[in-house]
Motif scaffolding. Structure first.
Motif, PDB file in Angstrom:
ATOM      1  N   ASN A 266      24.375   5.558   5.203  1.00 30.11           N
ATOM      2  CA  ASN A 266      23.161   5.229   6.649  1.00 30.11           C
ATOM      3  C   ASN A 266      24.315   5.635   7.770  1.00 30.11           C
ATOM      4  O   ASN A 266      23.833   5.971   8.342  1.00 30.11           O
ATOM      5  N   GLN A 267      25.201   5.052   8.043  1.00 29.29           N
ATOM      6  CA  GLN A 267      26.453   5.339   9.043  1.00 29.29           C
ATOM      7  C   GLN A 267      26.547   6.099   9.190  1.00 29.29           C
ATOM      8  O   GLN A 267      27.173   6.753  10.090  1.00 29.29           O
ATOM      9  N   ARG A 268      26.443   7.650   7.890  1.00 28.41           N
ATOM     10  CA  ARG A 268      26.817   9.423   8.601  1.00 28.41           C
ATOM     11  C   ARG A 268      25.374   9.630   8.449  1.00 28.41           C
ATOM     12  O   ARG A 268      25.802  10.412   9.805  1.00 28.41           O
ATOM     13  N   HIS A 269      24.947   9.633   8.138  1.00 28.13           N
ATOM     14  CA  HIS A 269      23.438   9.925   8.553  1.00 28.13           C
ATOM     15  C   HIS A 269      22.536   9.935   9.469  1.00 28.13           C
ATOM     16  O   HIS A 269      21.072   9.879   9.279  1.00 28.13           O
ATOM     17  N   LYS A 270      22.361   8.408   9.817  1.00 27.37           N
ATOM     18  CA  LYS A 270      21.194   7.554  10.033  1.00 27.37           C
ATOM     19  C   LYS A 270      20.067   7.394   9.734  1.00 27.37           C
ATOM     20  O   LYS A 270      19.342   7.031   9.661  1.00 27.37           O
ATOM     21  N   THR A 271      20.496   6.951   7.761  1.00 25.34           N
ATOM     22  CA  THR A 271      19.014   6.902   6.914  1.00 25.34           C
ATOM     23  C   THR A 271      18.681   5.443   7.088  1.00 25.34           C
ATOM     24  O   THR A 271      19.394   4.195   8.186  1.00 25.34           O
ATOM     25  N   ASP A 272      17.366   5.027   6.255  1.00 23.02           N
ATOM     26  CA  ASP A 272      17.350   3.602   6.366  1.00 23.02           C
ATOM     27  C   ASP A 272      17.628   3.450   5.402  1.00 23.02           C
ATOM     28  O   ASP A 272      17.501   3.731   4.359  1.00 23.02           O
ATOM     29  N   ASP A 330      16.521   4.715   2.891  1.00 25.02           N
ATOM     30  CA  ASP A 330      16.045   5.362   2.861  1.00 25.02           C
ATOM     31  C   ASP A 330      14.213   4.690   3.422  1.00 25.02           C
ATOM     32  O   ASP A 330      13.020   5.303   3.451  1.00 25.02           O
ATOM     33  N   SER A 369      22.854  -1.386  12.590  1.00 27.48           N
ATOM     34  CA  SER A 369      23.656  -1.451  13.392  1.00 27.48           C
ATOM     35  C   SER A 369      24.775  -1.037  13.111  1.00 27.48           C
ATOM     36  O   SER A 369      25.635  -1.782  11.805  1.00 27.48           O
ATOM     37  N   PRO A 370      26.043  -0.445  13.679  1.00 33.03           N
ATOM     38  CA  PRO A 370      27.108  -0.505  12.410  1.00 33.03           C
ATOM     39  C   PRO A 370      27.903  -1.500  12.285  1.00 33.03           C
ATOM     40  O   PRO A 370      28.620  -1.848  11.592  1.00 33.03           O
TER      41      PRO A 370
END
Length: 409
Positions: A266-272, A330, A369-370
């Protein structure tokens, strides 16, 4: 009958028997009163001899009982106790051997170990002629049936270190000692020894019983620690398995690994990434009404129903005792909420064997959130599920990092 009483009775019987035989054989033709007065000197010698022999036997018995434990015997007994307690034999075998040895050395009629369990006393082992080794019920959960049980309860309530008392109405001396090893802050139980009628335990005998109690307490504490370590090891092995053998779905250990992997993605590719937790409403009540086996069968039916309704990419597993989890890569929380409604409808149409209809509650959160961590992620989902259960069940609660809570059903 006590050995001393036996000697007295035998001596009197021998005197009476001698007089009867003497009169009947040698003075049968005389009146009894006259025959009784004949040969008084000789009879006095014989009677005196019988009394003398009886006195010697009585003295030897008294001396034997007074010297049950000499310093040498005491040291030997202590050494034997230590050898048995620290042997590799199973705990119940070690306890039985040590009790039998001490009971024989001290000529005890009964030797009982009782172990504290919360506020109750459990008779752990009993050693006597009729019940060599026996396990019984909690003493404080029922009325005491014997004078010894009553005295044990009195001793327990007084919290004394040790004492000796007369066990009425039998007249037996009873010695109590707390099961307390040096490394323990609190005693773990009580040892009670019943001596033969008419005897009183000496200082050496009391010390021997105290030494036995200390070693038994140590053995019990070590056994309990070993059992706790074994249970923890087995639990750790179970937790580290990839698949729960009861339901054939992922374990909590495996789910956490997958969540960590998806968080990094998620942090790398902004996936859900969403997490959906659910559990059977009022499951504790259900367990109380049914057997443990039947409650597990209902859980298995539920797992099979849910498993057949998920996508191949959805990750299904056991979260806790009555909590199951679906990790949804996702998938945003809106889609996770739609899935919970679909599953709730599916469950409502199912009739489970033995109980009919059941309901489930759902808790949902999303990784947004990160700053989010697996622990905060977990806590939000668990908190949402807990709230749904507390509000009566058959509900879905959503909790997000920005503290947006709303009921979608």
């Amino acid at each position: 009958m006590h050995p001393k009483s036996t000697v007295i009775f035998a001596t009197l019987a021998a005197i009476v028997l001698y007089l009867v035989v003497d009169i009947s054989l040698f003075h049968a033709n005389m009146p009894f009163s006259v025959a009784l007065g004949e040969n008084l000197g000789a009879r006095a010698v014989v009677v005196g001899l019988l009394v003398f022999l009886g006195g010697i036997a009585f003295f030897l018995l008294s001396k034997d009982q007074e010297e049950v434990i000499t310093p040498q015997k005491e040291a030997s007994l202590h050494e034997a106790i230590v050898g048995i307690i620290f042997s590799p034999a199973p705990l119940h075998v070690r306890l039985e051997k040590s009790l039998q040895m001490v009971a024989k050395a001290l000529k005890l009629e009964q030797l009982v170990i009782m172990q504290y369990q919360s506020e109750s006393l459990k008779r752990l082992y009993q050693l006597n002629e009729t019940h060599p080794i026996a396990q019984t019920l909690m003493l404080l959960d029922q009325a005491p049936h014997s004078p010894l049980e009553k005295e044990v309860l009195n001793f327990h309530e007084k919290k004394e270190v040790s004492h000796t008392l007369l066990l009425h109405p039998s007249g037996h001396a009873v010695h109590f000692a707390l099961l307390k090893a040096e490394h323990l802050l609190k005693p773990s139980g009580i040892l009670s020894a019943v001596f033969q009628k008419g005897t009183t335990p000496s200082l050496k005998e009391s010390e021997a019983l105290k030494f036995l109690a200390q070693n038994i307490a140590f053995a019990l504490s070590v056994a309990q620690k070993k059992e706790a370590i074994l249970r923890a090891s087995e639990q750790q092995v179970d937790q580290q398995l990839d698949e729960d053998p009861r339901f054939n779905i992922f374990t909590n250990f495996k789910l956490r690994q997958i969540i960590l992997y998806e968080m990094k993605r998620n942090q790398r590719h902004k996936t859900d990434l969403s997490l959906l937790l659910f559990g059977i409403d009022h499951f504790a009540n259900l367990q109380g009404m049914l057997s443990q086996k039947k409650a597990l069968e209902i859980q298995k039916e539920l797992v099979a129903l849910i498993k057949a309704s998920l996508r191949n990419t959805d990750v299904f597993g056991v979260w806790d005792e009555n909590i199951f989890a679906i990790v949804l890569p996702d998938i945003p929380f809106q889609s996770a909420n739609a899935l919970s409604q679909k599953l709730a409808l599916l469950i409502s149409k199912k009739r489970f064997e033995g109980v009919g209809k059941i309901t489930c509650s759902f808790g949902i959160t999303t990784f947004m959130s990160p700053e989010d961590t697996i622990e905060s992620f977990r806590r939000r989902a668990e908190s949402a599920l807990e709230k749904a259960h507390k509000e009566g069940g058959d509900k879905t609660e959503i909790k997000l990092l920005v503290s947006t809570n709303h009921d979608t059903r």
